[in-house]
Structure formats: structure tokens, C-alpha cells
Design a protein around this motif. Structure first.
Motif, PDB file in Angstrom:
ATOM      1  N   LYS A 113      -7.072   5.037   6.778  1.00  0.00           N
ATOM      2  CA  LYS A 113      -7.899   5.464   5.649  1.00  0.00           C
ATOM      3  C   LYS A 113      -7.066   5.640   4.377  1.00  0.00           C
ATOM      4  O   LYS A 113      -7.167   6.652   3.668  1.00  0.00           O
ATOM      5  CB  LYS A 113      -8.640   6.755   5.989  1.00  0.00           C
ATOM      6  N   VAL A 114      -6.249   4.630   4.113  1.00  0.00           N
ATOM      7  CA  VAL A 114      -5.372   4.657   2.942  1.00  0.00           C
ATOM      8  C   VAL A 114      -6.197   4.616   1.659  1.00  0.00           C
ATOM      9  O   VAL A 114      -7.069   3.770   1.499  1.00  0.00           O
ATOM     10  CB  VAL A 114      -4.393   3.466   2.995  1.00  0.00           C
ATOM     11  N   LYS A 115      -5.930   5.547   0.763  1.00  0.00           N
ATOM     12  CA  LYS A 115      -6.630   5.597  -0.525  1.00  0.00           C
ATOM     13  C   LYS A 115      -5.971   4.701  -1.561  1.00  0.00           C
ATOM     14  O   LYS A 115      -6.586   4.344  -2.567  1.00  0.00           O
ATOM     15  CB  LYS A 115      -6.666   7.035  -1.049  1.00  0.00           C
ATOM     16  N   LEU A 116      -4.707   4.354  -1.322  1.00  0.00           N
ATOM     17  CA  LEU A 116      -4.010   3.463  -2.243  1.00  0.00           C
ATOM     18  C   LEU A 116      -2.827   2.822  -1.532  1.00  0.00           C
ATOM     19  O   LEU A 116      -1.965   3.510  -0.987  1.00  0.00           O
ATOM     20  CB  LEU A 116      -3.515   4.222  -3.475  1.00  0.00           C
ATOM     21  N   PHE A 117      -2.814   1.496  -1.523  1.00  0.00           N
ATOM     22  CA  PHE A 117      -1.687   0.733  -0.994  1.00  0.00           C
ATOM     23  C   PHE A 117      -0.877   0.236  -2.176  1.00  0.00           C
ATOM     24  O   PHE A 117      -1.387  -0.469  -3.049  1.00  0.00           O
ATOM     25  CB  PHE A 117      -2.199  -0.440  -0.157  1.00  0.00           C
ATOM     26  N   LEU A 118       0.397   0.617  -2.226  1.00  0.00           N
ATOM     27  CA  LEU A 118       1.272   0.248  -3.333  1.00  0.00           C
ATOM     28  C   LEU A 118       2.331  -0.741  -2.863  1.00  0.00           C
ATOM     29  O   LEU A 118       2.941  -0.547  -1.807  1.00  0.00           O
ATOM     30  CB  LEU A 118       1.976   1.483  -3.906  1.00  0.00           C
ATOM     31  N   SER A 119       2.552  -1.773  -3.656  1.00  0.00           N
ATOM     32  CA  SER A 119       3.556  -2.764  -3.286  1.00  0.00           C
ATOM     33  C   SER A 119       4.036  -3.504  -4.524  1.00  0.00           C
ATOM     34  O   SER A 119       3.311  -3.634  -5.513  1.00  0.00           O
ATOM     35  CB  SER A 119       2.962  -3.759  -2.280  1.00  0.00           C
ATOM     36  N   THR A 120       5.274  -3.986  -4.467  1.00  0.00           N
ATOM     37  CA  THR A 120       5.774  -4.880  -5.510  1.00  0.00           C
ATOM     38  C   THR A 120       5.439  -6.322  -5.162  1.00  0.00           C
ATOM     39  O   THR A 120       5.679  -7.222  -5.965  1.00  0.00           O
ATOM     40  CB  THR A 120       7.297  -4.735  -5.676  1.00  0.00           C
ATOM     41  N   ASP A 121       4.894  -6.552  -3.970  1.00  0.00           N
ATOM     42  CA  ASP A 121       4.491  -7.885  -3.533  1.00  0.00           C
ATOM     43  C   ASP A 121       3.072  -8.158  -4.028  1.00  0.00           C
ATOM     44  O   ASP A 121       2.100  -7.608  -3.510  1.00  0.00           O
ATOM     45  CB  ASP A 121       4.548  -7.972  -2.005  1.00  0.00           C
ATOM     46  N   ARG A 122       2.946  -8.996  -5.035  1.00  0.00           N
ATOM     47  CA  ARG A 122       1.645  -9.263  -5.652  1.00  0.00           C
ATOM     48  C   ARG A 122       0.663  -9.893  -4.664  1.00  0.00           C
ATOM     49  O   ARG A 122      -0.530  -9.610  -4.707  1.00  0.00           O
ATOM     50  CB  ARG A 122       1.831 -10.182  -6.868  1.00  0.00           C
ATOM     51  N   ASP A 123       1.155 -10.729  -3.759  1.00  0.00           N
ATOM     52  CA  ASP A 123       0.275 -11.358  -2.784  1.00  0.00           C
ATOM     53  C   ASP A 123      -0.315 -10.334  -1.817  1.00  0.00           C
ATOM     54  O   ASP A 123      -1.487 -10.409  -1.455  1.00  0.00           O
ATOM     55  CB  ASP A 123       1.030 -12.441  -2.003  1.00  0.00           C
ATOM     56  N   ASP A 124       0.501  -9.377  -1.385  1.00  0.00           N
ATOM     57  CA  ASP A 124       0.006  -8.329  -0.485  1.00  0.00           C
ATOM     58  C   ASP A 124      -1.051  -7.468  -1.176  1.00  0.00           C
ATOM     59  O   ASP A 124      -2.035  -7.055  -0.561  1.00  0.00           O
ATOM     60  CB  ASP A 124       1.160  -7.441  -0.005  1.00  0.00           C
ATOM     61  N   VAL A 125      -0.825  -7.186  -2.467  1.00  0.00           N
ATOM     62  CA  VAL A 125      -1.798  -6.396  -3.224  1.00  0.00           C
ATOM     63  C   VAL A 125      -3.132  -7.132  -3.289  1.00  0.00           C
ATOM     64  O   VAL A 125      -4.202  -6.549  -3.062  1.00  0.00           O
ATOM     65  CB  VAL A 125      -1.283  -6.093  -4.646  1.00  0.00           C
ATOM     66  N   CYS A 126      -3.075  -8.421  -3.596  1.00  0.00           N
ATOM     67  CA  CYS A 126      -4.308  -9.209  -3.692  1.00  0.00           C
ATOM     68  C   CYS A 126      -5.010  -9.330  -2.349  1.00  0.00           C
ATOM     69  O   CYS A 126      -6.235  -9.269  -2.265  1.00  0.00           O
ATOM     70  CB  CYS A 126      -4.016 -10.587  -4.260  1.00  0.00           C
ATOM     71  N   GLU A 127      -4.232  -9.493  -1.270  1.00  0.00           N
ATOM     72  CA  GLU A 127      -4.819  -9.585   0.067  1.00  0.00           C
ATOM     73  C   GLU A 127      -5.577  -8.305   0.403  1.00  0.00           C
ATOM     74  O   GLU A 127      -6.690  -8.353   0.941  1.00  0.00           O
ATOM     75  CB  GLU A 127      -3.725  -9.829   1.108  1.00  0.00           C
ATOM     76  N   ALA A 128      -4.983  -7.165   0.080  1.00  0.00           N
ATOM     77  CA  ALA A 128      -5.641  -5.888   0.351  1.00  0.00           C
ATOM     78  C   ALA A 128      -6.919  -5.748  -0.467  1.00  0.00           C
ATOM     79  O   ALA A 128      -7.964  -5.328   0.051  1.00  0.00           O
ATOM     80  CB  ALA A 128      -4.686  -4.735   0.052  1.00  0.00           C
ATOM     81  N   LEU A 129      -6.866  -6.114  -1.742  1.00  0.00           N
ATOM     82  CA  LEU A 129      -8.040  -6.012  -2.605  1.00  0.00           C
ATOM     83  C   LEU A 129      -9.179  -6.897  -2.103  1.00  0.00           C
ATOM     84  O   LEU A 129     -10.343  -6.498  -2.128  1.00  0.00           O
ATOM     85  CB  LEU A 129      -7.682  -6.396  -4.045  1.00  0.00           C
ATOM     86  N   HIS A 130      -8.849  -8.079  -1.631  1.00  0.00           N
ATOM     87  CA  HIS A 130      -9.872  -9.003  -1.143  1.00  0.00           C
ATOM     88  C   HIS A 130     -10.593  -8.455   0.087  1.00  0.00           C
ATOM     89  O   HIS A 130     -11.717  -8.866   0.377  1.00  0.00           O
ATOM     90  CB  HIS A 130      -9.253 -10.368  -0.813  1.00  0.00           C
ATOM     91  N   THR A 131      -9.945  -7.547   0.811  1.00  0.00           N
ATOM     92  CA  THR A 131     -10.578  -6.957   1.997  1.00  0.00           C
ATOM     93  C   THR A 131     -11.149  -5.566   1.712  1.00  0.00           C
ATOM     94  O   THR A 131     -11.524  -4.848   2.627  1.00  0.00           O
ATOM     95  CB  THR A 131      -9.570  -6.866   3.156  1.00  0.00           C
ATOM     96  N   GLY A 132     -11.182  -5.194   0.438  1.00  0.00           N
ATOM     97  CA  GLY A 132     -11.792  -3.926   0.060  1.00  0.00           C
ATOM     98  C   GLY A 132     -10.892  -2.713   0.153  1.00  0.00           C
ATOM     99  O   GLY A 132     -11.359  -1.578   0.064  1.00  0.00           O
ATOM    100  N   ILE A 133      -9.590  -2.921   0.313  1.00  0.00           N
ATOM    101  CA  ILE A 133      -8.651  -1.808   0.393  1.00  0.00           C
ATOM    102  C   ILE A 133      -8.093  -1.518  -1.000  1.00  0.00           C
ATOM    103  O   ILE A 133      -7.622  -2.429  -1.685  1.00  0.00           O
ATOM    104  CB  ILE A 133      -7.490  -2.139   1.350  1.00  0.00           C
ATOM    105  N   PRO A 134      -8.126  -0.263  -1.453  1.00  0.00           N
ATOM    106  CA  PRO A 134      -7.553   0.072  -2.763  1.00  0.00           C
ATOM    107  C   PRO A 134      -6.075  -0.298  -2.798  1.00  0.00           C
ATOM    108  O   PRO A 134      -5.300   0.111  -1.931  1.00  0.00           O
ATOM    109  CB  PRO A 134      -7.737   1.599  -2.854  1.00  0.00           C
ATOM    110  N   ALA A 135      -5.695  -1.094  -3.769  1.00  0.00           N
ATOM    111  CA  ALA A 135      -4.305  -1.550  -3.844  1.00  0.00           C
ATOM    112  C   ALA A 135      -3.893  -1.719  -5.296  1.00  0.00           C
ATOM    113  O   ALA A 135      -4.705  -2.074  -6.145  1.00  0.00           O
ATOM    114  CB  ALA A 135      -4.129  -2.872  -3.087  1.00  0.00           C
TER     115      ALA A 135
END
Length: 276
Positions: A113-135
Motif C-alpha cells: 500500500k505504497v503512497k509514493l514510489f520514488l526512483s531516479t529510474d524514469r522507466d520504473d516511475v512510468c511503469e508504476a504510474l501506468h499501473t495506478g501506483i503513485p510514483a
């Protein structure tokens, strides 16, 4: 607005181990007894700890606190041990550790139940956003630059547009998938903004450990104003606002040095000219 006293924490934030520690600088000659070199996320963790400390100072029973969890994809048993030991060595407050296979990233974030996923990896951020995870992007700063505040930038381009306006972005070359990602990002931003707003109201206007900024990169002044109004409706007061109207973001970011950049995945989408 929701009764803030009934709000129970923590506000879960996930970091990747290769952002917390600089594994690229490790060589075969590195002393295995030494702690892992500090990475770009150390300054963020320290800023989060400062916010938590200030909140507990004001209320020992405070429940709305940050909790940072550390996730690691496909690393050796030796590195796993070094990660845990290094976290203790540097005095970093990490709530949990998760080690998993690369394809298990999204499931790990969802199950916690992560409220925010933080990363310097832009691809990982986009992958999370596409699945509805706050990133959001973790701004690349070194531990040498220790900030006195936790600085968060919200994208005025995402927040300032209505749903109808976002639909019109197809005229500027945005795909349907990208537009849906921006809509999902706005919903995720709201939940996080509400929680941060509650935290921020625990402190006065001066000497607050939280600094909230709005950055409108390509939208017009009207879009920026709309974003400010929306954040206010969500219960979040903004400290600084910047409307660039298509000007480069790098000079402003170099001055602000934010820890978090909430841009809804715009970093992986085509640049747009000013839009009203």
C-alpha cells in the motif's frame, strides 16, 4: 475535510536500494567490511527523518508520519547483507526491506500500500504510474547538499488542467495511454497532497520542515493559477510557484533542489509548447 485526528499513518514511501547506495562505485578492491557508499537518496531520507522528528516533538502520539521502505531487485546475498548493515551504519530509518525479482516490482508496491514510489529510474516511475501506483522522480542530488527542508514539487501542468482539458492534449500529439496516465497521476497526486497538507498544517508558516512548490513547465499562467487553486482546495498551501511557459526547467531545479518531482510521467512524454 476529513477529520485529521482520525487519520492514521504511516505515509508509506518506497525507495530503491541503488538510489540509496552508490553501487556503481564499488570495485573488486573495495573493502567488504566498509559500509556501502552513500547514494542520491540519503539526503531525502534525512529530510524525511527531520519531518518525523519535528512531528513527534509536537505530539508524541502522532500517527501521521513518513515510513520509508527499501526495495531491491535481483541482488546477491552479500549485497543484501551489506544493504542492511549500511542502513544501520548511517543511522537511516528504514521501516522494511524487500528483496525480489525484477518482475515483482509492481506487486511489491501494491501489497505494501505504497503512497509514493520514488526512483531516479524514469522507466520504473512510468511503469508504476501506468499501473495506478503513485510514483514520482527522486531528484538527483548528493548527500553533500543537505537541505533543512523536505522539498516537494508538484506539476502545475498536470494539476492545473481539467479532465476535459487533458483530453484535448491529443491535439498536441499525446497518445490516449499518455493522457490516461496523466489523469491517473492527478488522482494519485491528490491523495498524497491531502496527506502532506495535513502534515504541513502541524507546523507554522515559519521554520517548517516542509516546502511545497508548484512548477508549470509548459502551461499558461491560467493553468498555473488553476493548479494553485486546486491544491488549496485539497488543503495544501504552496510556498513557491513557478510558471515557465515553455522555458527550460533545469535552471530552476538547480536552485530549488527538490527531493521529489511529481510530474505524472511528463519526463517520458514529448515536450509541449505553452497551452492555455
Amino acid at each position: 475535510m476529513e477529520d485529521e485526528k482520525n487519520r492514521t499513518g504511516p505515509l508509506m514511501i518506497a525507495l530503491q536500494y541503488n538510489d540509496l547506495f552508490d553501487l556503481d562505485s564499488i570495485s573488486a578492491s573495495t573493502n567488504t567490511e566498509d559500509a556501502l557508499p552513500k547514494g542520491r537518496a540519503v539526503a531525502f531520507v534525512k529530510a524525511v527523518q527531520t519531518v518525523n522528528e519535528r512531528l513527534v516533538e509536537q505530539n508524541k502520539s502522532e500517527s501521521l508520519l513518513f515510513e520509508v521502505i527499501l526495495i531491491a531487485k535481483e541482488c546477491s546475498e552479500e549485497i543484501k547483507m551489506k544493504i542492511v548493515e549500511s542502513v544501520k551504519y548511517y543511522g537511516l530509518e528504514i521501516g522494511k526491506f524487500f528483496f525480489f525479482k525484477k518482475e515483482e516490482l509492481i506487486n511489491t508496491l501494491q501489497s505494501n500500500k505504497v503512497k509514493l514510489f520514488l526512483s531516479t529510474d524514469r522507466d520504473d516511475v512510468c511503469e508504476a504510474l501506468h499501473t495506478g501506483i503513485p510514483a514520482a522522480l527522486l531528484y538527483e542530488q548528493s548527500d553533500d547538499h543537505v537541505l533543512s527542508q523536505l522539498k516537494v514539487i508538484f506539476s502545475g501542468d498536470v494539476i492545473g488542467f481539467s479532465e476535459d482539458s487533458l483530453d484535448s492534449l491529443s491535439d498536441f500529439g499525446f497518445s490516449e495511454t499518455q493522457i490516461e496516465t496523466l489523469k491517473a497521476a492527478k488522482i494519485c497526486m491528490k491523495e498524497f497532497a491531502v496527506l502532506i497538507g495535513q502534515m504541513k498544517r502541524r507546523f507554522g508558516q515559519e521554520n517548517s520542515p516542509l516546502c511545497i512548490c508548484v512548477l508549470t513547465a509548459w502551461g499558461s499562467t491560467n493553468v498555473c493559477v488553476s493548479a494553485l487553486k486546486t491544491l488549496r482546495e485539497w488543503g495544501l498551501d504552496v510556498d513557491e510557484a513557478f510558471c515557465l511557459a515553455g522555458a527550460p526547467c533545469s535552471p530552476i531545479l538547480a536552485v530549488i533542489k527538490p527531493h521529489i518531482i511529481w510530474d505524472g510521467g511528463l519526463h517520458n512524454m514529448r515536450d509541449l509548447s505553452a497551452h492555455s
